[in-house]
Design a protein around this motif. Structure first.
Motif, PDB file in Angstrom:
ATOM      1  N   SER A 100      11.178 -68.426  -2.109  1.00 45.80           N
ATOM      2  CA  SER A 100      12.406 -68.514  -2.900  1.00 45.80           C
ATOM      3  C   SER A 100      13.591 -68.737  -1.982  1.00 45.80           C
ATOM      4  O   SER A 100      13.516 -68.516  -0.775  1.00 45.80           O
ATOM      5  N   LYS A 110      18.112 -68.449  -1.792  1.00 52.88           N
ATOM      6  CA  LYS A 110      19.306 -67.831  -2.361  1.00 52.88           C
ATOM      7  C   LYS A 110      20.579 -68.566  -1.925  1.00 52.88           C
ATOM      8  O   LYS A 110      21.625 -68.421  -2.530  1.00 52.88           O
ATOM      9  N   LEU A 125      21.437 -69.944 -14.139  1.00 59.38           N
ATOM     10  CA  LEU A 125      21.966 -68.655 -13.709  1.00 59.38           C
ATOM     11  C   LEU A 125      23.373 -68.487 -14.246  1.00 59.38           C
ATOM     12  O   LEU A 125      24.112 -69.462 -14.393  1.00 59.38           O
ATOM     13  N   SER A 138      29.255 -66.904 -11.496  1.00 59.09           N
ATOM     14  CA  SER A 138      29.927 -65.749 -10.904  1.00 59.09           C
ATOM     15  C   SER A 138      31.227 -66.223 -10.263  1.00 59.09           C
ATOM     16  O   SER A 138      31.268 -67.318  -9.679  1.00 59.09           O
ATOM     17  N   GLU A 175      23.527 -64.773  -6.500  1.00 60.55           N
ATOM     18  CA  GLU A 175      23.309 -63.342  -6.743  1.00 60.55           C
ATOM     19  C   GLU A 175      21.841 -63.004  -6.939  1.00 60.55           C
ATOM     20  O   GLU A 175      21.469 -61.842  -6.914  1.00 60.55           O
ATOM     21  N   SER A 176      21.001 -64.023  -7.153  1.00 68.07           N
ATOM     22  CA  SER A 176      19.563 -63.764  -7.274  1.00 68.07           C
ATOM     23  C   SER A 176      18.772 -64.866  -6.574  1.00 68.07           C
ATOM     24  O   SER A 176      19.250 -65.991  -6.424  1.00 68.07           O
ATOM     25  N   GLN A 177      17.573 -64.515  -6.154  1.00 65.69           N
ATOM     26  CA  GLN A 177      16.666 -65.477  -5.520  1.00 65.69           C
ATOM     27  C   GLN A 177      16.179 -66.478  -6.569  1.00 65.69           C
ATOM     28  O   GLN A 177      15.957 -66.121  -7.727  1.00 65.69           O
ATOM     29  N   VAL A 178      15.997 -67.712  -6.150  1.00 64.85           N
ATOM     30  CA  VAL A 178      15.475 -68.750  -7.033  1.00 64.85           C
ATOM     31  C   VAL A 178      14.117 -69.184  -6.498  1.00 64.85           C
ATOM     32  O   VAL A 178      14.018 -69.652  -5.364  1.00 64.85           O
TER      33      VAL A 178
END
Length: 195
Positions: A3, A5, A140, A143, A156-159
């Motif tokens: 992943s 980020k 996502l 933000s 803000e999150s892993q892809v």
């Protein structure tokens, strides 16, 4: 699971050209909030931005991609569809080098020269990228930390990128990138990766 980020913000039309195998090049000098452009990772997600793209800043051959691009605002949820691997990174400090590269990028000559002249003490960075398409688009939430004129965003999150496929097979990619790499090979390499 594999992943990412880290994401590079780039015009949606440029990412579309990378994803369709119509270019392998991006030319960057950094955003207004950055002192210079640096490439902190060798692999990163491609984050589509819409705010500054205009048809007259592209060569005629690429304007169809802008017409096909959805009408979105940069503060909407983001949709990630690809990531890139850096095949080469080079610095352009002389106008002659930019002129030699002109046939190989998607920007109008005027726009490329304007980017070159902005912050004249800093070189342009040319990235030769191999683009990989995610198996499914990843949406996502937007933000506030993603906003503004900057090149890099830490999501803000892993892809997850498992199952991604190259936009072009090896032979087609080499055919696309080789003419630009020939022009770039004598230039100063830009550093890639901080870790």
């Amino acid at each position: 699971m594999d992943s990412l980020k880290h994401a590079l913000k780039e015009w949606a039309v440029a990412i579309e050209a990378l994803e369709r195998g119509r270019t392998a090049l991006l030319i960057r000098k950094g955003g207004i909030r950055e002192k210079s452009f640096a490439v902190p990772e060798a692999r990163f997600l491609l984050y589509k931005s819409y705010e500054h793209q205009r048809p007259e800043l592209l060569k005629l051959a690429y304007r169809d991609l802008l017409r096909d691009s959805p009408s979105r605002r940069d503060d909407e949820p983001i949709v990630l569809t690809s990531f890139a691997e850096v095949v080469g990174a080079y610095e352009i400090s002389e106008p002659e080098a930019l002129a030699a590269l002109e046939p190989h990028h998607m920007w109008s000559r005027e726009y490329a020269e304007k980017r070159f002249r902005w912050r004249p003490k800093k070189p342009l960075t040319v990235l030769v990228l191999r683009t990989h398409l995610l198996p499914e688009p990843v949406e996502l939430p937007y933000s506030e930390s993603y906003g503004g004129c900057k090149s890099w965003v830490e999501l803000e999150s892993q892809v997850p990128i498992e199952g991604a496929t190259p936009a072009l097979d090896e032979r087609d990619f080499e055919e696309l990138a080789a003419p630009a790499l020939e022009v770039l090979q004598d230039l100063e390499p830009a550093s890639v990766g901080t870790s």
